[in-house]
Design a protein around this motif. Structure first.
Motif, mmCIF file in Angstrom:
data_model
loop_
_atom_site.group_PDB
_atom_site.id
_atom_site.type_symbol
_atom_site.label_atom_id
_atom_site.label_comp_id
_atom_site.label_asym_id
_atom_site.label_seq_id
_atom_site.Cartn_x
_atom_site.Cartn_y
_atom_site.Cartn_z
ATOM 1 N N GLY A 224 0.742 -1.279 0.091
ATOM 2 C CA GLY A 224 -0.140 0.011 -0.057
ATOM 3 C C GLY A 224 1.049 1.470 0.044
ATOM 4 O O GLY A 224 2.096 1.133 0.414
ATOM 5 N N PRO A 225 0.467 2.221 -0.357
ATOM 6 C CA PRO A 225 1.156 3.493 -0.599
ATOM 7 C C PRO A 225 1.633 4.027 0.838
ATOM 8 O O PRO A 225 2.960 4.816 0.801
ATOM 9 C CB PRO A 225 0.247 4.636 -1.125
ATOM 10 C CG PRO A 225 -1.201 4.036 -0.734
ATOM 11 C CD PRO A 225 -1.106 2.692 -0.870
ATOM 12 N N HIS A 226 0.898 3.810 1.882
ATOM 13 C CA HIS A 226 1.443 4.486 3.122
ATOM 14 C C HIS A 226 2.714 3.568 3.729
ATOM 15 O O HIS A 226 3.716 4.159 4.205
ATOM 16 C CB HIS A 226 0.229 4.363 4.129
ATOM 17 C CG HIS A 226 -0.718 5.215 3.597
ATOM 18 N ND1 HIS A 226 -1.812 4.709 2.955
ATOM 19 C CD2 HIS A 226 -1.280 6.486 3.762
ATOM 20 C CE1 HIS A 226 -2.794 5.565 2.743
ATOM 21 N NE2 HIS A 226 -2.208 6.799 3.186
ATOM 22 N N GLY A 227 2.414 2.179 3.482
ATOM 23 C CA GLY A 227 3.619 1.352 4.072
ATOM 24 C C GLY A 227 4.902 1.399 3.126
ATOM 25 O O GLY A 227 6.084 1.471 3.635
ATOM 26 N N PHE A 228 4.519 1.758 1.876
ATOM 27 C CA PHE A 228 5.746 1.856 0.925
ATOM 28 C C PHE A 228 6.476 3.260 1.295
ATOM 29 O O PHE A 228 7.712 3.246 1.337
ATOM 30 C CB PHE A 228 5.145 1.951 -0.631
ATOM 31 C CG PHE A 228 6.125 2.174 -1.673
ATOM 32 C CD1 PHE A 228 6.651 1.093 -2.132
ATOM 33 C CD2 PHE A 228 6.451 3.422 -2.015
ATOM 34 C CE1 PHE A 228 7.424 1.285 -3.497
ATOM 35 C CE2 PHE A 228 7.414 3.595 -2.967
ATOM 36 C CZ PHE A 228 8.017 2.487 -3.781
ATOM 37 N N ARG A 229 5.616 4.488 1.680
ATOM 38 C CA ARG A 229 6.354 5.699 1.859
ATOM 39 C C ARG A 229 7.026 5.295 3.249
ATOM 40 O O ARG A 229 8.234 5.867 3.446
ATOM 41 C CB ARG A 229 5.204 6.650 1.734
ATOM 42 C CG ARG A 229 4.884 7.085 0.601
ATOM 43 C CD ARG A 229 3.993 8.265 0.614
ATOM 44 N NE ARG A 229 2.739 8.244 1.112
ATOM 45 C CZ ARG A 229 1.632 8.154 0.496
ATOM 46 N NH1 ARG A 229 2.035 7.835 -0.775
ATOM 47 N NH2 ARG A 229 0.416 8.179 1.111
ATOM 48 N N LEU A 230 6.586 4.654 4.071
ATOM 49 C CA LEU A 230 7.240 4.503 5.540
ATOM 50 C C LEU A 230 8.586 3.878 5.139
ATOM 51 O O LEU A 230 9.454 4.143 6.006
ATOM 52 C CB LEU A 230 6.314 3.602 6.246
ATOM 53 C CG LEU A 230 6.637 3.408 7.624
ATOM 54 C CD1 LEU A 230 7.025 4.821 8.457
ATOM 55 C CD2 LEU A 230 5.632 2.516 8.433
ATOM 56 N N VAL A 231 8.568 2.831 4.493
ATOM 57 C CA VAL A 231 9.845 2.050 4.310
ATOM 58 C C VAL A 231 10.946 2.825 3.471
ATOM 59 O O VAL A 231 12.068 3.079 3.771
ATOM 60 C CB VAL A 231 9.576 0.763 3.389
ATOM 61 C CG1 VAL A 231 11.188 0.077 3.193
ATOM 62 C CG2 VAL A 231 8.713 -0.367 4.361
ATOM 63 N N THR A 232 10.446 3.766 2.362
ATOM 64 C CA THR A 232 11.392 4.497 1.583
ATOM 65 C C THR A 232 11.881 5.626 2.404
ATOM 66 O O THR A 232 13.221 5.926 2.349
ATOM 67 C CB THR A 232 10.724 4.756 -0.042
ATOM 68 O OG1 THR A 232 9.536 5.745 0.768
ATOM 69 C CG2 THR A 232 10.279 3.722 -0.687
ATOM 70 N N LEU A 233 11.151 6.192 3.403
ATOM 71 C CA LEU A 233 11.580 7.296 3.825
ATOM 72 C C LEU A 233 12.695 6.802 5.132
ATOM 73 O O LEU A 233 13.594 7.657 5.329
ATOM 74 C CB LEU A 233 10.559 8.026 4.691
ATOM 75 C CG LEU A 233 9.772 8.885 3.906
ATOM 76 C CD1 LEU A 233 8.501 9.481 4.490
ATOM 77 C CD2 LEU A 233 10.280 9.842 3.098
ATOM 78 N N SER A 234 12.354 5.524 5.683
ATOM 79 C CA SER A 234 13.326 5.083 6.560
ATOM 80 C C SER A 234 14.725 4.720 5.840
ATOM 81 O O SER A 234 15.612 4.764 6.655
ATOM 82 C CB SER A 234 12.662 3.813 7.241
ATOM 83 O OG SER A 234 11.373 3.939 7.759
#
Length: 969
Positions: A224-234
């Motif tokens: 999902g977009p929110h989990g994807f963004r959480l991983v990439t920002l980390s």
């Protein structure tokens, strides 16, 4: 969601009032996926396909299209072959095929350190140079922020790395968490999580123990977009990960912004796969393009099928990049391909370009853009780095342009791998032959011209170019207008060809062509129109020549003398190690010829007989032939999609009673094997040479108690012992001590509920029907654990800016996500059905999960205004969150017979700077509460009014009988 659409988002949310209920559910566990092992440069290639009902025309060899994703079982089956089965072939059989001491052309060429792709539409194992980044070819880089040297030329993983992959693959809910933690070793540099780990295993703890982790694969998880963004920002400041796979994770347009930050700030990432994620028509270009202008650390970028139609900004910026080696832009239908191609051309012509592989497949490149691209490969062009070019699936003006661009690529560049397959043409025009061909030897070794409408006239022009090339791989399949004269022109002087694909063509006296290829190792004639006599005449090439792999799929040779002639001279001197006869309508009688050849010493290591008419007697004869040989070399046998029943399965099981049997992979899926036959086969898993077994999707009827027996046998073979109580055994067992890597069992598609033991055993190595009840992919909860580990934290802690970027603007997400006391009571849902409504979701959570729901927020696509499958739910208390997650873990979270994902939101946000936004969010919540109270009051008034009106009508009817029986209207 695209940029600039935030104004409509406020209208997209669907808010429902609160209801209350209570009921508690028990929980089970999620399982992780098997880390696929792909070995490059394997000599023997063979089509491995479970079903042949969707066989298309025979084209594709050099690079397989990403959009044509193969059947999942086919992918796994081929991976299993490449993992361990071919190891024996490379040691034993290839010694005889290269007994003259000269390695084959494939071995000489190699794949430039690239991985081997799984399968293409032909079912072949293909070289895909632009799909991976091999550590052996990656130089050491220096982290400019900390001046620490990162050694990316680390040797391949040792035994501990393989053991860890096996541990992750077989880590079910029965396995103790400590057992998996102990499997972590210093040589483990890679982690693949295509499925979630069991619930009792903490992902943060596991990653913290992997101190040398460099490669992380999170593909196919639909994060999902929110989990994807959480991983990439980390990962923005992570200093360890150098290879990252985020393909197929159900993203949106706004996720491109976090990718831009990742590539701008990260100084260690060298390999990135983003394919299969929608990242906006032009927003990806605007976010990632400027980042690549300054990022010279990244070596491989795969951005296939990301929905981009405008890559102008990307093209403008990437031309300044001096570090990128491999770029895959395929399957993005550009609106202005001319501008993009002009940018790529200028980049290739610049002296700073280091690109070695470029994939422009199926990008709607117009005919005029090819004129521009040709200038990158003209006399005086300084580019000497590009080795692989894929321009297949596009449109050219005529065959003249095709010949021209091939000539330029061959003559004025260092390209070794060229793919022009599936090229269409606007018009036909004459092709002029070069009267003064060069005598210089060029570098081209792999050429794919399948499905290019080639004619003899085109062949005449190309033959002049081919005289200066030593081709090792050539694909001319699906060119029915090409006659024998044309084929002879193209193959003339090509004595170095080792891989030849000629499927779906028309041949007469085909064997005459083989006289031009004295070193031929791989021959594919899939669905070719060839006489039975010519098939029989192949005997000399496969038994007394150099051919080790033969693909004859789709040739209706059943009942003819072709097979008898083909194998009449077979014996131990034959070099044939891989044979594919899929969809040939073979019956039991035809199988006798193969059995006789095996008896006389045919060194087959891979045999595919799928999609035929083989039944139990034929299987028994084949088994008898194998038993008559000592140490039979057969490592893989594919009998899927036939008419095999229980007796055939029992016959196959007797093979594994012998200690000298080498058969490791057996595929009998899509047959009619009854439960007793499955039990006979699975009892040899981990107790014989058998390590990969496909028995899925049988036509026979299976009851739950039948599968319970199968699962008990598997549990005992895995070392779990006899499981009396599944609940007591969960998290208490040791990791299976398997004899071989990998160990894979496919039991899905056998119908019914797999039972407690089947659910407990389910993992990527042992797949059951449990995946139909519970989606096994990573959820937002696991994304938070990943984020914490990548940041070096115990818990996921984010800044206010990062959290706002993850959840989106106020118009894109509920305002209560900005409140710390509300986040602990929030639930994130994804993979919801498109027809779901807030009322239905609220009712499901309250009635089935016993949750107290305060508010439901369904996100919608800004363009279509339809649900995008993602939602947020606010509970009235944290106990409701626990009941909701238990509801998901127990495998009950489904709606309209479609399972969905659900998780808590375990993130901590630095709220010190959110005073103003917090006040606004609370005011917004109070306003919505007042609105709900007004709506509730109006609803109660409406119900009360309708009730009183109904009562009045009832009383009037009792008082006036004539009205009641219809005499008075």
């Amino acid at each position: 969601m695209g940029c600039g659409n935030s104004k409509v988002e406020q209208e997209n949310k669907d808010v429902r009032p609160r209801r209350q209920n209570s009921q508690q559910q028990e929980s089970t566990n999620v399982n992780c996926d098997h880390s696929k092992l792909v070995k490059p440069n394997e000599k023997v290639d063979l089509d491995i396909k479970v079903e042949d009902r969707d066989i298309e025309s025979d084209h594709e060899e050099c690079v397989a299209p990403e959009s044509e994703s193969p059947n999942t079982l086919v992918d796994q089956f081929v991976d299993d072959v490449l993992d361990g089965v071919l190891e024996k072939i490379s040691k034993d059989t290839n010694q005889s095929s290269n007994s003259d001491g000269n390695p084959s052309q494939n071995e000489q060429q190699g794949n430039n350190g690239k991985e081997v792709d799984k399968t293409d539409v032909l079912g072949e194992v293909q070289d895909k140079p632009n799909s991976s980044c091999d550590d052996k070819n990656v130089p050491k880089i220096v982290n400019t922020s900390s001046e620490t040297v990162i050694d990316t030329s680390k040797p391949a993983q040792g035994l501990s790395g393989d053991k860890f992959k096996q541990a992750v693959s077989l880590c079910s809910s029965l396995v103790s968490a400590e057992e998996l933690y102990k499997a972590c070793g210093e040589n483990v540099i890679s982690l693949t999580l295509n499925r979630a780990l069991p619930q009792h295993i903490n992902l943060t703890t596991l990653l913290n123990k992997l101190t040398c982790l460099q490669e992380l694969d999170l593909s196919n998880n639909n994060l999902g977009p929110h989990g994807f963004r959480l991983v990439t920002l980390s990962l923005c400041h992570n200093q360890n990960i150098i290879k990252l796979n985020l393909a197929n994770n159900h993203t949106d347009t706004n996720s491109a912004k976090s990718l831009g930050k990742l590539l701008s700030r990260n100084r260690t990432l060298m390999w990135l796969d983003l394919s299969g994620n929608y990242l906006g028509k032009d927003y990806f270009s605007r976010c990632v393009g400027p980042a690549l202008k300054i990022n010279n650390i990244l070596k491989t970028l795969i951005m296939s099928s990301i929905g981009s139609t405008d890559l102008k900004v990307f093209a403008d910026n990437v031309r300044s990049n001096t570090g990128l080696l491999e770029l895959d832009c395929s399957h993005n239908q550009l609106q202005d391909s001319g501008y993009f191609v002009k940018g790529m051309t200028d980049w290739l012509k610049s002296g700073d370009c280091q690109l070695t592989s470029l994939n422009l497949r199926n990008m709607e490149i117009i005919e005029t853009a090819f004129e521009t691209l040709k200038t990158a490969f003209s006399q005086g062009t300084p580019n000497t780095s590009l080795k692989t070019l894929d321009i297949s699936g596009n449109k050219m003006a005529s065959h003249k342009d095709l010949v021209s661009i091939i000539t330029n690529c061959v003559t004025f560049s260092q390209i070794t791998n060229l793919n022009v397959a599936d090229t269409s043409f606007i018009a036909n025009s004459s092709v002029n032959r070069d009267e003064n061909p060069s005598t210089q030897k060029f570098t081209l070794t792999c050429l794919n011209m399948s499905n290019c409408s080639l004619t003899d006239e085109t062949a005449v022009a190309l033959a002049a170019v081919f005289k200066s090339c030593d081709l090792g791989q050539l694909n001319l399949s699906n060119n029915p207008n090409l006659t024998m004269a044309g084929f002879k022109l193209l193959l003339n002087n090509q004595t170095s060809v080792t891989r030849l694909t000629l499927g779906a063509n028309n041949f007469t006296n085909f064997v005459d062509l083989l006289g031009y290829t004295t070193k031929l190792d791989y021959l594919n004639l899939r669905k070719a129109k060839i006489s039975m006599a010519d098939i029989g005449r192949l005997s000399g090439s496969i038994h007394h020549g150099s051919v080790s792999t033969l693909v004859l799929d789709g040739l209706k040779i059943a009942g003819s003398e072709a097979l008898a002639t083909l194998f009449e001279d077979s014996g131990s001197t034959s070099k044939l190690t891989a044979l594919s006869l899929s969809s040939c309508s073979l019956n039991n009688t035809d199988l006798q010829y193969i059995g006789q050849a095996i008896k006389t010493g045919l060194p087959l290591a891979m045999l595919k007989l799928s999609a035929n008419r083989i039944s139990d007697p034929g299987v028994a004869d084949l088994v008898a032939s194998l038993k008559e040989r000592s140490n039979p070399p057969l490592c893989l046998l594919d009998l899927s999609n036939n008419n095999i029943c229980v007796e055939g399965a029992k016959s196959l099981a007797t093979l594994f009673e012998r200690e000298d049997m080498s058969l490791q992979t057996l595929n009998v899926s899509h047959n009619s094997i009854e439960p007793e036959g499955i039990q006979c086969l699975v009892r040899f898993i981990n107790r014989s040479s058998l390590s990969v077994l496909y028995v899925n999707y049988q036509k026979a009827t299976y009851e739950e108690h039948d599968m319970e027996k199968v699962y008990q046998v598997i549990a005992e073979n895995m070392g779990y012992g006899k499981i009396e109580s599944v609940e007591q055994a969960k998290g208490m067992c040791q990791l299976p001590d398997t004899r071989r890597v990998p160990t894979i069992i496919h039991l899905e598609g056998l119908g019914g509920y797999p039972g407690e033991l089947g659910c407990a055993l389910d993992c990527s190595g042992i797949t059951t029907d449990y995946i139909n009840r519970k989606l096994p992919h990573l959820t937002f909860f696991y994304a938070a654990q990943l984020s914490a580990a990548l940041r070096g934290q115990e818990n996921c802690c984010l800044t206010n800016e990062e959290w706002i970027e993850i959840i989106g603007s106020e118009q894109e997400s509920p305002s209560w996500l900005q409140l710390a006391d509300m986040r602990s009571k929030a639930v994130y849902l994804s993979m919801l059905p498109a027809v779901v409504t807030a009322q239905k979701l609220e009712g499901t959570l309250e009635m089935e999960a016993d949750c107290n729901v305060m508010e439901v927020y369904l996100m919608k696509d800004p363009l279509t205004q339809k649900n995008n499958g993602i939602g947020w739910v606010l509970m009235s208390d944290e106990d409701s969150v626990k009941r909701a997650t238990d509801y998901f873990d127990s495998g009950q979270a489904n709606m309209f017979s479609q399972p969905f994902k659900l998780s808590s939101v375990p993130v901590q946000v630095d709220d010190d700077k959110m005073t103003e936004k917090e006040a606004k969010a609370r005011a917004d919540m109070d306003a919505r509460l007042r609105e709900r109270q007004v709506d509730d009051a109006e609803q109660r008034q409406l119900i009360s009014r309708l009730y009183h009106e109904s009562q009045e009508r009832h009383a009037y009817r009792l008082a006036h009988p004539a009205y009641a029986d219809g005499r008075i209207w």
